[in-house]
Design a protein around this motif. Sequence first.
Motif, PDB file in Angstrom:
ATOM      1  N   SER A  39      36.386-135.923  34.253  1.00 20.00           N
ATOM      2  CA  SER A  39      35.368-135.383  33.338  1.00 20.00           C
ATOM      3  C   SER A  39      34.424-134.429  34.053  1.00 20.00           C
ATOM      4  CB  SER A  39      34.588-136.531  32.700  1.00 20.00           C
ATOM      5  OG  SER A  39      33.967-137.321  33.701  1.00 20.00           O
ATOM      6  N   GLU A  40      34.080-134.720  35.298  1.00 19.70           N
ATOM      7  CA  GLU A  40      33.183-133.836  36.056  1.00 19.70           C
ATOM      8  C   GLU A  40      33.868-132.502  36.351  1.00 19.70           C
ATOM      9  OE1 GLU A  40      30.662-133.677  40.251  1.00 19.70           O
ATOM     10  OE2 GLU A  40      31.709-135.524  39.654  1.00 19.70           O
ATOM     11  N   GLN A  41      35.154-132.539  36.766  1.00 22.16           N
ATOM     12  CA  GLN A  41      35.901-131.315  37.037  1.00 22.16           C
ATOM     13  C   GLN A  41      36.077-130.502  35.755  1.00 22.16           C
ATOM     14  OE1 GLN A  41      39.428-133.066  38.738  1.00 22.16           O
ATOM     15  NE2 GLN A  41      38.731-132.696  40.863  1.00 22.16           N
ATOM     16  N   LYS A  42      36.368-131.211  34.655  1.00 23.13           N
ATOM     17  CA  LYS A  42      36.528-130.531  33.372  1.00 23.13           C
ATOM     18  C   LYS A  42      35.225-129.815  32.978  1.00 23.13           C
ATOM     19  CE  LYS A  42      38.678-132.927  30.370  1.00 23.13           C
ATOM     20  NZ  LYS A  42      38.978-133.951  29.333  1.00 23.13           N
ATOM     21  N   SER A  43      34.097-130.479  33.232  1.00 25.68           N
ATOM     22  CA  SER A  43      32.798-129.876  32.921  1.00 25.68           C
ATOM     23  C   SER A  43      32.560-128.597  33.723  1.00 25.68           C
ATOM     24  CB  SER A  43      31.690-130.900  33.202  1.00 25.68           C
ATOM     25  OG  SER A  43      30.420-130.315  33.007  1.00 25.68           O
ATOM     26  N   ILE A  44      32.950-128.615  34.997  1.00 27.81           N
ATOM     27  CA  ILE A  44      32.790-127.421  35.853  1.00 27.81           C
ATOM     28  C   ILE A  44      33.629-126.258  35.326  1.00 27.81           C
ATOM     29  CG2 ILE A  44      33.309-126.494  38.147  1.00 27.81           C
ATOM     30  CD1 ILE A  44      32.541-129.237  39.295  1.00 27.81           C
ATOM     31  N   VAL A  45      34.889-126.558  34.960  1.00 27.97           N
ATOM     32  CA  VAL A  45      35.781-125.501  34.457  1.00 27.97           C
ATOM     33  C   VAL A  45      35.244-124.938  33.145  1.00 27.97           C
ATOM     34  CG1 VAL A  45      38.090-124.977  33.633  1.00 27.97           C
ATOM     35  CG2 VAL A  45      37.783-126.477  35.608  1.00 27.97           C
ATOM     36  N   ARG A  46      34.852-125.821  32.226  1.00 22.58           N
ATOM     37  CA  ARG A  46      34.352-125.370  30.932  1.00 22.58           C
ATOM     38  C   ARG A  46      33.067-124.551  31.072  1.00 22.58           C
ATOM     39  NH1 ARG A  46      38.018-124.930  27.033  1.00 22.58           N
ATOM     40  NH2 ARG A  46      38.945-126.908  26.369  1.00 22.58           N
ATOM     41  N   ILE A  71      48.532-120.085  25.097  1.00 16.77           N
ATOM     42  CA  ILE A  71      47.807-120.149  26.376  1.00 16.77           C
ATOM     43  C   ILE A  71      46.703-121.195  26.304  1.00 16.77           C
ATOM     44  CG2 ILE A  71      46.287-118.856  27.921  1.00 16.77           C
ATOM     45  CD1 ILE A  71      47.869-116.333  27.156  1.00 16.77           C
ATOM     46  N   ILE A  72      45.981-121.210  25.160  1.00 17.83           N
ATOM     47  CA  ILE A  72      44.893-122.175  25.013  1.00 17.83           C
ATOM     48  C   ILE A  72      45.429-123.603  25.038  1.00 17.83           C
ATOM     49  CG2 ILE A  72      43.148-123.030  23.394  1.00 17.83           C
ATOM     50  CD1 ILE A  72      42.692-120.129  22.539  1.00 17.83           C
ATOM     51  N   ALA A  73      46.570-123.803  24.345  1.00 19.29           N
ATOM     52  CA  ALA A  73      47.182-125.139  24.334  1.00 19.29           C
ATOM     53  C   ALA A  73      47.577-125.552  25.749  1.00 19.29           C
ATOM     54  CB  ALA A  73      48.388-125.137  23.407  1.00 19.29           C
ATOM     55  N   SER A  74      48.157-124.608  26.488  1.00 16.27           N
ATOM     56  CA  SER A  74      48.556-124.894  27.869  1.00 16.27           C
ATOM     57  C   SER A  74      47.337-125.201  28.727  1.00 16.27           C
ATOM     58  CB  SER A  74      49.327-123.700  28.436  1.00 16.27           C
ATOM     59  OG  SER A  74      49.597-123.890  29.800  1.00 16.27           O
ATOM     60  N   PHE A  75      46.251-124.441  28.517  1.00 17.36           N
ATOM     61  CA  PHE A  75      45.019-124.648  29.274  1.00 17.36           C
ATOM     62  C   PHE A  75      44.439-126.030  28.965  1.00 17.36           C
ATOM     63  CE2 PHE A  75      40.346-123.738  29.809  1.00 17.36           C
ATOM     64  CZ  PHE A  75      40.386-123.628  31.193  1.00 17.36           C
ATOM     65  N   GLY A  76      44.513-126.427  27.674  1.00 19.74           N
ATOM     66  CA  GLY A  76      44.014-127.742  27.295  1.00 19.74           C
ATOM     67  C   GLY A  76      44.784-128.856  27.979  1.00 19.74           C
ATOM     68  N   GLN A  77      46.085-128.700  28.107  1.00 15.05           N
ATOM     69  CA  GLN A  77      46.906-129.714  28.783  1.00 15.05           C
ATOM     70  C   GLN A  77      46.524-129.826  30.254  1.00 15.05           C
ATOM     71  OE1 GLN A  77      50.919-128.475  28.066  1.00 15.05           O
ATOM     72  NE2 GLN A  77      50.900-129.059  25.893  1.00 15.05           N
ATOM     73  N   LEU A  78      46.209-128.653  30.874  1.00 10.40           N
ATOM     74  CA  LEU A  78      45.793-128.673  32.283  1.00 10.40           C
ATOM     75  C   LEU A  78      44.460-129.395  32.434  1.00 10.40           C
ATOM     76  CD1 LEU A  78      46.731-125.014  33.336  1.00 10.40           C
ATOM     77  CD2 LEU A  78      47.930-127.115  33.975  1.00 10.40           C
ATOM     78  N   LEU A  79      43.528-129.135  31.504  1.00  6.34           N
ATOM     79  CA  LEU A  79      42.225-129.785  31.589  1.00  6.34           C
ATOM     80  C   LEU A  79      42.349-131.297  31.440  1.00  6.34           C
ATOM     81  CD1 LEU A  79      39.917-127.392  29.485  1.00  6.34           C
ATOM     82  CD2 LEU A  79      40.045-127.609  31.961  1.00  6.34           C
ATOM     83  N   PHE A  80      43.327-131.732  30.692  1.00  2.00           N
ATOM     84  CA  PHE A  80      43.534-133.160  30.440  1.00  2.00           C
ATOM     85  C   PHE A  80      43.807-133.914  31.745  1.00  2.00           C
ATOM     86  CE2 PHE A  80      46.102-136.851  29.136  1.00  2.00           C
ATOM     87  CZ  PHE A  80      45.219-137.427  28.221  1.00  2.00           C
ATOM     88  N   THR A  81      44.336-133.196  32.745  1.00  2.00           N
ATOM     89  CA  THR A  81      44.672-133.842  34.031  1.00  2.00           C
ATOM     90  C   THR A  81      43.459-133.942  34.959  1.00  2.00           C
ATOM     91  OG1 THR A  81      45.285-131.744  35.076  1.00  2.00           O
ATOM     92  CG2 THR A  81      47.017-132.918  33.875  1.00  2.00           C
ATOM     93  N   LEU A  82      42.322-133.338  34.572  1.00  3.30           N
ATOM     94  CA  LEU A  82      41.142-133.319  35.438  1.00  3.30           C
ATOM     95  C   LEU A  82      40.198-134.465  35.102  1.00  3.30           C
ATOM     96  CD1 LEU A  82      40.284-129.493  35.329  1.00  3.30           C
ATOM     97  CD2 LEU A  82      41.663-130.693  37.035  1.00  3.30           C
TER      98      LEU A  82
END
Length: 831
Positions: free
Chosen positions: A28-35, A15-26
């Motif tokens: 940097s600002e969107q990734k920061s919000i999710v994290r 699940i974590i690996a899959s989540f990381g792949q999803l974050l890769f498509t965002l």
Amino acid sequence: MGKHLYLAAALTLTIIASFGQLLFTLTSEQKSIVRRFENESKKLNNTRNAVVFNDVCIKENLLPKYANVNIHDRAVQHEDFVTDFRRRLTTEQLSRKKELLTKQIENVARYKADYDSLEVNQELKERLDESLFAILHDHDELARSRVLKKLSHLYKGDVVVPEKGQWFVNLSSHTLTPDQEEFLNLGINCHHFPKYDAVKKKTEIAILFEDLCKLKDEGKVHLNSDLQSDLQAESTKQRHRSSRGVLTPALRNAARELRNNDSIVIRRADKSATYVILDKEDYLSKIDDVLSDNSKFKPIRRNPTEALKSKLNRLIDAANAKVDDVHFSKIIGEYRPGYLYGNVKTHKEGKPIRPIISQIPSPTYQLAKRLNALISPYIPTDHTVRSTEDFVDILRANKPNGILASLDVTSLFTNVPVKRTIAIILDYVYNSSIAAPKLPRNILESLLRACTLEVPFRCPSGKMYHQVDGVAMGSPLGVLFANAFMCHIESKVLNECEPKPFIYRRYVDDIFVDVRSADDLEMLRDMLQTESGLAFTTELNVNKKLPFLDLMIHANDNGFDTDVYVKPTNMGRCMNANGDCTDTYRRGVIRSYVRRALKVCSTWEVAHRELKRVRQMLVNNGYSNRDFDDISRDMIDKYMTACNTDSNTGHNPCSNIDIYYRNTLTPSWKKDEKAMRDIISKNVTPAQPDHRLRFKIYYKSPRTSSLIMRNNMEQTTTLQQTNVVYRFQCSTGDCATRNVYYVGHTTTSLSRRLTMHLQDGGPKTHLSEHHGIRLTRDLLTANTTILARQNDRRRLAITETIIIRDTSPIINTHTKTLTNIPLFDRQMTNT
């Protein structure tokens, strides 16, 4: 176990690996919000579990490792002052974690709003939600398992922690505040400290004294001469200290907001101790749907309460004409129509209500209770069961012969034909093997008709109705009528039915049968429906298992096995142990569940499973693992001893003399109880050596539900209130500054009592003799206030006596209108 952990860890990594792949498509600002949302949510989960850990440590009297202190002298390591210090550390840590939790909840809400506003396509957002939920869920489960492991190590045994859950269902459009949710989550059965009332304590001690004197006159006890002075001294003690208990100011304010919100109605769920919040319009609409049945309810324009009261008193006079036989008390005082309210069937489509008509304010209520006690012995009980335990005994005395099934009478109470049932009851009373009462048949018939067909009630909108058929849930005669009618029906049906059921037992509207075949069950149902005119539903067993009452019954070759059955509507709610109540009441709740498991469960394996379920349920309601374990272990030991001991020892047990005292619940209830027990032990002894005194202290403390729930939505003004002690304050001339007043009590409405004062009494005499003016209605109304309320008339009279004795009101003294009820004036002698 290791294999399962390995698989769970592997799944989490996926699940974590899959989540990381999803974050890769965002970006940097969107990734920061999710994290940020993810990290703050994890912190929130950690804090919540820390709160649970510390809360359980305090409740179970455990000392966590972080509270360890290094002391040079190991001899004092376990001294009380060290233990107390460590407990304070734990309590302070809990307080800090709760403060942090509040802040983190606000932070997460803010970060979630940013997360929800992410500008990404719908498919990506859904995949993010799914992955993020899974990660947070796994994180929470891991943190929770660590908490359980640490607690079990400290507890030195298995321990369970409270599960999340709500005690309310919000069906309204109202958005609850956090404080309102916290208040509702206290539950319907949460007690709280009442406002301390010194007069109530004196009243209850006076009641106790009178009861003891009565026992002495009956020759049952001896009383020492010190009893009177000891009780008088105790009645003046006020040990209570200021304590808000379970209700903080914020929770009291939340309750006030809920109660004063005129757009909502708060009811309880049908068959579940859970609050239900509805929009008021929706609730009134559901009430109107019930009242639209013209075959059951008839609207009326005039209030017939006074005419009904007069009619009942004429009938009572006629009934009491026979000397030394059935006696009915005259109906005295002010009465009002009953009132209709409803509990919400949350488990049914459309959320309909179960109507309940309370007859408590009506003139028929006490009379109906008296009639119920008079008639009940005449109703056959051949095919009925009184309780679950009674039914278990019946099952264990039989073996299954056919197929198990149950029948349920649809809406039995509202469909009981009243006139036909009255004829059935009269036949049972006057044509049975038991001697009939010396009460004319026509009088009893008239009393029964008046108490069922002629009782007015109001609906929440204020309109008045009669129930012209069916009996009301809320009437003291409801169960009696339902049982009498069903006994008559099943007696005729079972006499004619061939082949007869192997077992036929009924509890109110639920019937258990053991029949030869499904065809025989259908034949029985058709005969019951034809004879009664009612509708019956049936349920067949599944794999020889059938739920009935709160039992799960399993048929096998050797007999019936039984287990506790928990209905789907049961939310697992009972008395909240975090409320303000005595240890005796908390232990009583635990004992009742353990006793049921030991009595109902057929095998130890089943009993163990049920006790495990009960333990979790009680912990969810605020009880401690330690209390449950100690009480259940003690009860199991006694149960085993009783099973292995011949109960028929020939020993003649002592006769018990029960003495009851209603104490006022305060934070100092233990000291109050000890003082009262010491007084009774010192001053009261049985008159016979083979008798034993049992001094039982009980409480009637208010529940938090009373702060927000109103069964009767009709607002009662001060002048409409009954059974009150009131004070008239003279405001004329110098009396306004001299605090001159009159104290009295009334069982009628205060308005009617004030009207009587215009004709005669202390206020009129005082104004005439001391001021030379005439008493007017406006003067009375403006200067009269209520001092106390007591629905019990014995307590009402004594409360008035105590207030007059303690305050010596000038008008009562001058006009010689003092009460003539003796209080603590009985001369005691050594016996």
